[in-house]
Design a protein around this motif. Structure first.
Motif, PDB file in Angstrom:
ATOM      1  N   THR A  19      25.501 -75.997 -84.581  1.00  0.00           N
ATOM      2  CA  THR A  19      25.526 -74.588 -84.945  1.00  0.00           C
ATOM      3  C   THR A  19      26.835 -73.973 -84.462  1.00  0.00           C
ATOM      4  N   LEU A  20      27.451 -73.175 -85.312  1.00  0.00           N
ATOM      5  CA  LEU A  20      28.639 -72.420 -84.913  1.00  0.00           C
ATOM      6  C   LEU A  20      28.188 -71.033 -84.487  1.00  0.00           C
ATOM      7  N   VAL A  21      28.551 -70.652 -83.264  1.00  0.00           N
ATOM      8  CA  VAL A  21      28.155 -69.366 -82.701  1.00  0.00           C
ATOM      9  C   VAL A  21      29.417 -68.641 -82.244  1.00  0.00           C
ATOM     10  N   PRO A  22      29.328 -67.354 -81.890  1.00  0.00           N
ATOM     11  CA  PRO A  22      30.519 -66.630 -81.434  1.00  0.00           C
ATOM     12  C   PRO A  22      31.204 -67.332 -80.259  1.00  0.00           C
ATOM     13  N   ALA A  23      32.508 -67.268 -80.251  1.00  0.00           N
ATOM     14  CA  ALA A  23      33.311 -67.978 -79.255  1.00  0.00           C
ATOM     15  C   ALA A  23      32.932 -67.627 -77.821  1.00  0.00           C
ATOM     16  N   ALA A  24      32.624 -66.379 -77.566  1.00  0.00           N
ATOM     17  CA  ALA A  24      32.315 -65.942 -76.201  1.00  0.00           C
ATOM     18  C   ALA A  24      31.070 -66.608 -75.626  1.00  0.00           C
ATOM     19  N   GLU A  25      30.238 -67.227 -76.461  1.00  0.00           N
ATOM     20  CA  GLU A  25      29.044 -67.916 -75.986  1.00  0.00           C
ATOM     21  C   GLU A  25      29.351 -69.321 -75.463  1.00  0.00           C
ATOM     22  N   ALA A  26      30.578 -69.793 -75.647  1.00  0.00           N
ATOM     23  CA  ALA A  26      30.939 -71.138 -75.195  1.00  0.00           C
ATOM     24  C   ALA A  26      30.914 -71.221 -73.684  1.00  0.00           C
ATOM     25  N   TYR A  27      30.399 -72.320 -73.156  1.00  0.00           N
ATOM     26  CA  TYR A  27      30.351 -72.526 -71.709  1.00  0.00           C
ATOM     27  C   TYR A  27      31.743 -72.544 -71.100  1.00  0.00           C
ATOM     28  N   ASP A  28      32.721 -73.017 -71.861  1.00  0.00           N
ATOM     29  CA  ASP A  28      34.084 -73.152 -71.333  1.00  0.00           C
ATOM     30  C   ASP A  28      35.019 -72.041 -71.815  1.00  0.00           C
ATOM     31  N   TYR A  29      34.460 -70.936 -72.321  1.00  0.00           N
ATOM     32  CA  TYR A  29      35.277 -69.857 -72.882  1.00  0.00           C
ATOM     33  C   TYR A  29      36.278 -69.303 -71.867  1.00  0.00           C
ATOM     34  N   GLU A  30      35.819 -68.888 -70.702  1.00  0.00           N
ATOM     35  CA  GLU A  30      36.711 -68.292 -69.702  1.00  0.00           C
ATOM     36  C   GLU A  30      37.766 -69.285 -69.234  1.00  0.00           C
ATOM     37  N   PHE A  31      37.357 -70.528 -69.075  1.00  0.00           N
ATOM     38  CA  PHE A  31      38.275 -71.570 -68.618  1.00  0.00           C
ATOM     39  C   PHE A  31      39.429 -71.747 -69.600  1.00  0.00           C
ATOM     40  N   VAL A  32      39.116 -71.853 -70.896  1.00  0.00           N
ATOM     41  CA  VAL A  32      40.146 -72.033 -71.915  1.00  0.00           C
ATOM     42  C   VAL A  32      40.930 -70.743 -72.122  1.00  0.00           C
ATOM     43  N   ALA A  33      40.250 -69.614 -72.208  1.00  0.00           N
ATOM     44  CA  ALA A  33      40.912 -68.327 -72.465  1.00  0.00           C
ATOM     45  C   ALA A  33      41.939 -67.999 -71.394  1.00  0.00           C
ATOM     46  N   SER A  34      41.657 -68.336 -70.154  1.00  0.00           N
ATOM     47  CA  SER A  34      42.585 -68.008 -69.077  1.00  0.00           C
ATOM     48  C   SER A  34      43.855 -68.852 -69.131  1.00  0.00           C
ATOM     49  N   ARG A  35      43.844 -69.932 -69.873  1.00  0.00           N
ATOM     50  CA  ARG A  35      45.003 -70.825 -69.938  1.00  0.00           C
ATOM     51  C   ARG A  35      45.718 -70.784 -71.287  1.00  0.00           C
ATOM     52  N   ARG A  52      22.040 -77.899 -76.962  1.00  0.00           N
ATOM     53  CA  ARG A  52      21.991 -76.564 -76.361  1.00  0.00           C
ATOM     54  C   ARG A  52      23.304 -76.154 -75.716  1.00  0.00           C
ATOM     55  N   ALA A  53      24.346 -76.954 -75.806  1.00  0.00           N
ATOM     56  CA  ALA A  53      25.596 -76.684 -75.078  1.00  0.00           C
ATOM     57  C   ALA A  53      26.717 -76.263 -76.020  1.00  0.00           C
ATOM     58  N   PRO A  54      27.043 -74.966 -76.085  1.00  0.00           N
ATOM     59  CA  PRO A  54      28.151 -74.538 -76.939  1.00  0.00           C
ATOM     60  C   PRO A  54      29.500 -74.731 -76.237  1.00  0.00           C
ATOM     61  N   LEU A  55      30.431 -75.380 -76.932  1.00  0.00           N
ATOM     62  CA  LEU A  55      31.781 -75.601 -76.411  1.00  0.00           C
ATOM     63  C   LEU A  55      32.790 -74.973 -77.359  1.00  0.00           C
ATOM     64  N   LEU A  56      33.883 -74.475 -76.815  1.00  0.00           N
ATOM     65  CA  LEU A  56      34.869 -73.717 -77.573  1.00  0.00           C
ATOM     66  C   LEU A  56      35.735 -74.609 -78.448  1.00  0.00           C
ATOM     67  N   ALA A  57      35.921 -74.209 -79.689  1.00  0.00           N
ATOM     68  CA  ALA A  57      36.846 -74.849 -80.622  1.00  0.00           C
ATOM     69  C   ALA A  57      37.873 -73.796 -81.027  1.00  0.00           C
ATOM     70  N   VAL A  58      39.127 -74.008 -80.625  1.00  0.00           N
ATOM     71  CA  VAL A  58      40.207 -73.048 -80.874  1.00  0.00           C
ATOM     72  C   VAL A  58      41.038 -73.540 -82.048  1.00  0.00           C
ATOM     73  N   PRO A  59      41.261 -72.702 -83.061  1.00  0.00           N
ATOM     74  CA  PRO A  59      42.036 -73.139 -84.220  1.00  0.00           C
ATOM     75  C   PRO A  59      43.519 -73.305 -83.908  1.00  0.00           C
ATOM     76  N   VAL A  60      44.221 -73.937 -84.814  1.00  0.00           N
ATOM     77  CA  VAL A  60      45.677 -74.086 -84.729  1.00  0.00           C
ATOM     78  C   VAL A  60      46.302 -72.760 -85.130  1.00  0.00           C
ATOM     79  N   GLY A  61      47.401 -72.406 -84.497  1.00  0.00           N
ATOM     80  CA  GLY A  61      48.116 -71.185 -84.837  1.00  0.00           C
ATOM     81  C   GLY A  61      49.095 -70.833 -83.744  1.00  0.00           C
ATOM     82  N   GLY A  62      50.104 -70.050 -84.077  1.00  0.00           N
ATOM     83  CA  GLY A  62      51.125 -69.696 -83.098  1.00  0.00           C
ATOM     84  C   GLY A  62      51.795 -70.960 -82.588  1.00  0.00           C
ATOM     85  N   CYS A  63      51.847 -71.120 -81.268  1.00  0.00           N
ATOM     86  CA  CYS A  63      52.459 -72.333 -80.709  1.00  0.00           C
ATOM     87  C   CYS A  63      51.450 -73.463 -80.556  1.00  0.00           C
TER      88      CYS A  63
END
Length: 177
Positions: A19-35, A52-63
């Protein structure tokens, strides 16, 4: 005995649901966002919920030239690829076998293909769109994700899961204080 074997064969495996859910629900959201160097990518990111474990998938873009998410078994990797296929920023989706620490697992990758840089090299960090400060960040400032895959502390080449908080809320290597 044959009836038992036949009964075992009839049992079906649980259905795999991605299931694809909003990014902020990812367990590793803060970890990835801060870097992440380009925080605008978080707006088009999604959390991929496997079981039951949502993990963040970040698209390609910018650098950020490529992305990846660990999947474990090949059936999970194929389901993740199919769920992300066609979304903006998730081009050239592929599933690749990966050997790490003697175990066999699968990863889903998108965007450009990464070279075989060392795990903590500045080139690899930039390829995945992380800020340059992430390479030199001291271990005492790193915080592991709440859950999710083992992250890597680039400054010490030790996985973060080998660190634990001591009573003073400082990261220390397990077994040492």
């Amino acid at each position: 005995m044959n009836a038992r074997v036949a009964h075992r064969r009839k049992r079906e495996l649980p259905q795999l649901t991605i299931t694809l859910v909003p990014a902020a629900e990812a367990y590793d959201y803060e970890f990835v966002a801060s870097r992440l160097h380009d925080h605008c990518l978080l707006h088009s990111s999604v959390a991929v919920r496997v079981f039951r474990a949502p993990l963040l998938a970040v698209p390609v873009g910018g650098c950020r030239r490529g992305g990846r998410i660990g999947a474990g078994p090949v059936t999970v990797a194929l389901a993740i690829r199919d769920a992300l296929q066609g979304r903006p920023g998730f081009s050239d989706m592929r599933v690749r076998s990966a050997l790490s620490s003697g175990s066999h697992h699968w990863v889903v990758e998108w965007g450009d293909r990464a070279s075989d840089w060392p795990l903590c090299s500045p080139e690899r960090v930039r390829f995945y769109g992380y800020s340059d400060g992430f390479v030199a960040e001291p271990a005492s400032r790193l915080t592991p994700p709440r859950h999710g895959p083992a992250a890597t502390c680039c400054c010490a080449n030790l996985p973060l899961h080998r660190f634990a908080l001591d009573p003073r809320d400082e990261l220390v290597e397990r077994g040492r204080r």
